[in-house]
Design an enzyme around this catalytic site. Structure first.
Site, PDB file in Angstrom:
ATOM      1  CE  LYS A  93      35.381  43.055  40.371  1.00 53.13           C
ATOM      2  NZ  LYS A  93      34.639  42.299  40.855  1.00 53.13           N
ATOM      3  CB  SER A  94      40.104  46.967  43.042  1.00 56.85           C
ATOM      4  OG  SER A  94      40.100  45.707  42.765  1.00 56.85           O
ATOM      5  NE  ARG A 132      40.202  49.092  47.419  1.00 55.58           N
ATOM      6  CZ  ARG A 132      39.790  48.093  47.051  1.00 55.58           C
ATOM      7  NH1 ARG A 132      39.304  47.934  45.983  1.00 55.58           N
ATOM      8  NH2 ARG A 132      40.133  46.974  47.836  1.00 55.58           N
ATOM      9  CB  SER A 179      41.227  39.302  52.659  1.00 55.27           C
ATOM     10  OG  SER A 179      40.109  39.907  52.096  1.00 55.27           O
ATOM     11  CD  GLN A 223      36.424  41.722  48.341  1.00 54.16           C
ATOM     12  OE1 GLN A 223      35.512  41.359  49.036  1.00 54.16           O
ATOM     13  NE2 GLN A 223      36.152  41.642  46.880  1.00 54.16           N
ATOM     14  CG  ASP A 282      41.220  38.235  42.143  1.00 51.75           C
ATOM     15  OD1 ASP A 282      40.618  36.747  42.780  1.00 51.75           O
ATOM     16  OD2 ASP A 282      40.816  39.241  42.215  1.00 51.75           O
TER      17      ASP A 282
END
Ligand code: NAP
Length: 737
Positions: free
Chosen positions: A324-325, A329, A470, A472, A618
């Site tokens: 997903k990440s 990107r 973090s 994000q 996570d």
């Protein structure tokens, strides 16, 4: 004021009036449905066909006896009919209409009555057919169709409610809109397509030779021109009564056609593909809204739950969807690179598609996704264009946080919005340091979305020490750093995911990465490349824990990303005794990948080392699920250092574990879980996909059925979740309300 409805009078007994009369009679909405039409043959036919109970021959007398009058005449006839009946209406008689345009109907009522009566509520059913006349009346015409009511400022709330209930009684879904808005919206969505169909058929038919075209016309032509068989008089009336709004839409359309013409005449492939791919994406999105089955606001609010029975040992091999990440990107950096970026293994989830759509809205031509393949025609760092409206990001906090960084450096203003769940997420962690860099970002109270990002600001690189790790926040700052002057440095207390750094380097941007920090120097360029997205570790973690707790399991997970910042859970599970090996380890586009083999071996409780926990934040819920199946009590400390917003997640986890009969205690910055028997029960994932995954994994060992509610988040993140889980040996079914 109350409005008892015994007698309904329908004036104009054609397709729409006849269908409404027939439906009201069919549903026994009132005691008597009376019809009136200037065409007596239609009226008699209506009576003979059982469309009405009674045919009225004296209009004013019929109006005086009615509790509710429905005008169903052509819109151009509205003035005359209203003038005829205005003085016969009793004070409590409700008046509504079905006209396809509303501005002229309201203007006619104003002219006739002087001031608009409180009993007048204009309406428009969005249902019809190419037929006209009472013989075509259909009692089911309005079922599951929308009806737009456009109450005026004078319409009373009670009157509006009674009219809304009348339409609901015949199966319609009622919406409300302002008069002017109705006419604009319908000009674009109904009037323009009808006029194009009429014009196309007229143009093609103009040449005699074109009879051949009709003879050989394929299905597409038939579909597109079906609506050109509609009633010409009605469309003539609509053009006269909604001319301004229609002309505005025709002008927009002409400009669009001109753009396409230019693209074709100059053989501009990229411009053509841009138009076609954007249109296809919008049409697909529209189809999904109509079938309410995927990326739409409706879907976001739909409740999804999972019902799981004890599974068998997990076996075989599973190819997971893309990370997903990395998928998010890849779209962002591929769009900002120069040249064509080809992505394989892209995760086609609602969240990553929200990012993709945002870049399409900013003028980037993106082909696909098709079976994980995406082709991006990068526009370079300065090539994004102002989007036509707010960028809607659904529930994807990752899209919003990362985009903040990109958009802070653009020359144009943007607005970022999301669904109800995203609109309750604070963006402060990203917005605060971006403002320090010079970004101008306005938010709703509490730093909540929507976000208004002002363009044209000159950003300045800063050195930012993050209070908590973090990925994000770090990524948003680095992305803004692409547009800032000087150096942007992010210092972290513990390592977070470094996918942004790896991809930036992969696309040619030099970064300085001493331990615990990353520094990005402005003035570089991104060059397009191939990006092969490895399998998602968050989802892999679910299968790893599943195989590690289910006796007899042996499972192979193919091509999974094993970025060191993501494999904390694997290292913790190994300490607990799990048998997990990496086969075929290699590196793809800067990201390490391997096939993971997991064999069941009994787990024992441990004290989880803080350093490993930082790389498994996570996966904390899945770690607690594994601990619930281990021998002894597992202690997880250092949670306070992990990240923001863990309280709600821990609460949801502990409540669920308690329901399953597992002892779990949360203390200050720590949690402990005692392994033991797992029962069944009703659990809520509280809208967090990580919690949903943990509960689903535990179903493998549960002695009873496990019903997990509030799982739409998992569905949005990994649409293939249920299919893959069942393929491996889970017994999970999805339910949607
Ligand atoms: P229709 O089948 O032609 O029926 C209209 C009926 O009204 C005809 O029988 C017509 O008689 C009669 N009429 C005309 N002027 C009249 C007057 N002054 N007094 C009494 N009766 C009169 O038309 P429709 O399709 O039902 O459309 C009716 C309304 O619904 C229109 O305002 C239209 O905009 C709206 N609407 C239509 C659709 C659609 O798909 N058709 C969808 C939504 C809304 P004559 O035959 O003698 O003219």
């Amino acid at each position: 004021m109350r409005f008892p409805i015994n007698n309904v009078l329908v004036i104009g007994l054609g397709l729409i009036g006849g269908s409404l009369a027939k439906a009201l009679k069919h549903r026994r909405y009132c005691q008597r449905v009376v019809g009136y039409d200037r065409n007596t043959a239609e009226l008699e036919a209506g009576l003979a066909l059982g469309v009405i109970d009674e045919a009225a021959h004296d209009l004013r007398q019929a109006v005086a006896a009615a509790d509710l009058v429905v005008l169903a005449v052509p819109v151009k006839a509205t003035d005359a009919v209203l003038a005829d009946i205005s003085t016969a209406l009793r004070p409590h008689t409700l008046l509504t209409d079905v006209g396809s345009t509303k501005g002229n109907v309201v203007a006619a009522a104003e002219a006739v009555f002087g001031s608009l009566p409180a009993t007048f509520v204009p309406g428009h059913p969005i249902a019809g057919s190419e037929k006209s006349g009472v013989a075509a009346a259909d009692a089911h015409l309005f079922e599951r169709h929308k009806v737009i009511l456009t109450p005026t400022a004078e319409s009373s709330a009670e009157a509006t409610l009674v009219i809304a209930r009348m339409w609901q009684a015949v199966g319609a879904e009622v919406l409300q809109m302002e008069v002017a808005r109705h006419d604009q919206v319908l000009a674009a969505t109904s009037h323009l397509p009808h006029l194009l169909a009429f014009s196309l058929v007229d143009t093609l038919a103009a040449e005699a030779a074109n009879t051949d075209i009709f003879r050989y016309a394929a299905g597409g032509f038939r579909d597109f021109t079906r609506i050109a068989a509609s009633d010409p008089t009605m469309w003539h009336d609509i053009c006269l009564t909604n001319g301004d709004a229609i002309l505005a839409q025709l002008d927009r359309f002409s400009a669009g056609v001109e753009k396409l013409r230019h693209a074709i005449s100059s053989a501009d492939s990229q411009a053509m593909l841009g138009i076609f791919t954007r249109a296809k994406a919008s049409r697909d999105h529209f189809s999904r809204i109509l079938s309410s089955s995927a990326y739409s606001q409706k879907q976001h609010s739909a409740a999804v739950s999972y019902r799981a029975q004890q599974g068998s040992a997990l076996a075989g091999q599973v190819r997971l969807p893309g990370d997903k990440s990395i998928s998010h990107r890849a779209i962002m950096l591929g769009s900002l690179a120069t040249g064509i970026t080809r992505i394989e293994g892209f995760l086609e989830s609602e969240d990553s598609l929200a990012t993709l759509q945002a870049f399409r809205d900013m003028g980037v031509v993106i082909e696909g996704p098709h079976q994980g393949a995406v082709k991006i025609y990068g526009v370079g760092l300065q090539g994004l264009q102002p989007p036509p409206g707010p960028l809607y990001l659904g529930r994807s906090a990752m899209s919003m946080r990362l985009l903040c960084g990109v958009l802070a450096g653009q020359s144009f203003d943007t607005e970022l919005t999301g669904d109800a769940s995203l609109s309750s997420w604070s963006m402060e962690q990203v917005v605060r340091p971006l403002r320090q860099m010079g970004a101008q970002i306005d938010t709703a109270d509490g730093c909540l979305p929507p976000l208004q990002i002002r363009g044209g600001q000159s950003l300045q690189g800063i050195a930012q020490q993050l209070p908590l790790a973090s990925a994000q926040v770090k990524s948003a700052l680095l992305l803004a750093g692409l547009y800032a002057s000087g150096t942007t440095t992010v210092i972290e207390p513990a390592p977070s995911r470094d996918h942004t750094e790896r991809m930036l380097q992969g696309l040619g941007w030099t970064l300085d990465r001493p331990r615990g920090q990353v520094a990005l120097q402005a003035g570089g360029q991104l060059q397009a490349a191939r990006i092969n997205v490895p399998g998602d570790m968050s989802l892999a973690a679910f299968f790893i824990v599943g195989a590690a707790i289910s006796p007899g399991s042996e499972l192979l997970l193919e091509h999974v990303g094993i970025n060191p910042t993501r494999i904390g859970l694997i290292e913790i599970l190994r300490l607990m005794g799990a048998d997990i090996t990496f086969d075929n380890a290699t590196e793809v586009g800067g990201e390490p990948v391997a096939d993971l083999r997991v064999r069941y071996r009994p787990l024992r409780a441990i004290e989880v080392p803080d350093a490993l926990l930082a790389r498994a934040s996570d996966e904390l819920p899945l770690l607690m699920a594994a601990a619930a199946c281990a021998e002894g009590t597992t202690w997880i400390r250092g949670i306070g250092e992990l990240r923001y917003g863990l309280d709600a997640l821990l609460q949801a986890l502990v409540a669920g574990l308690d329901e399953l009969g597992v002892e779990a205690l949360v203390g200050a910055g720590s949690v402990c879980v005692r392994g033991g028997h797992i029962g069944g029960g009703e659990l809520s994932a509280s809208g967090d996909y990580r919690v949903a995954l943990a509960f689903a994994a535990l179903s493998l060992r549960a002695s009873g059925e496990v019903h997990i509610t509030e799982c739409a988040c998992l569905e949005a993140a990994f649409p293939e979740f249920v299919a893959l889980a069942c393929q491996a040996g889970f017994r999970i079914g999805k339910e949607r309300d």
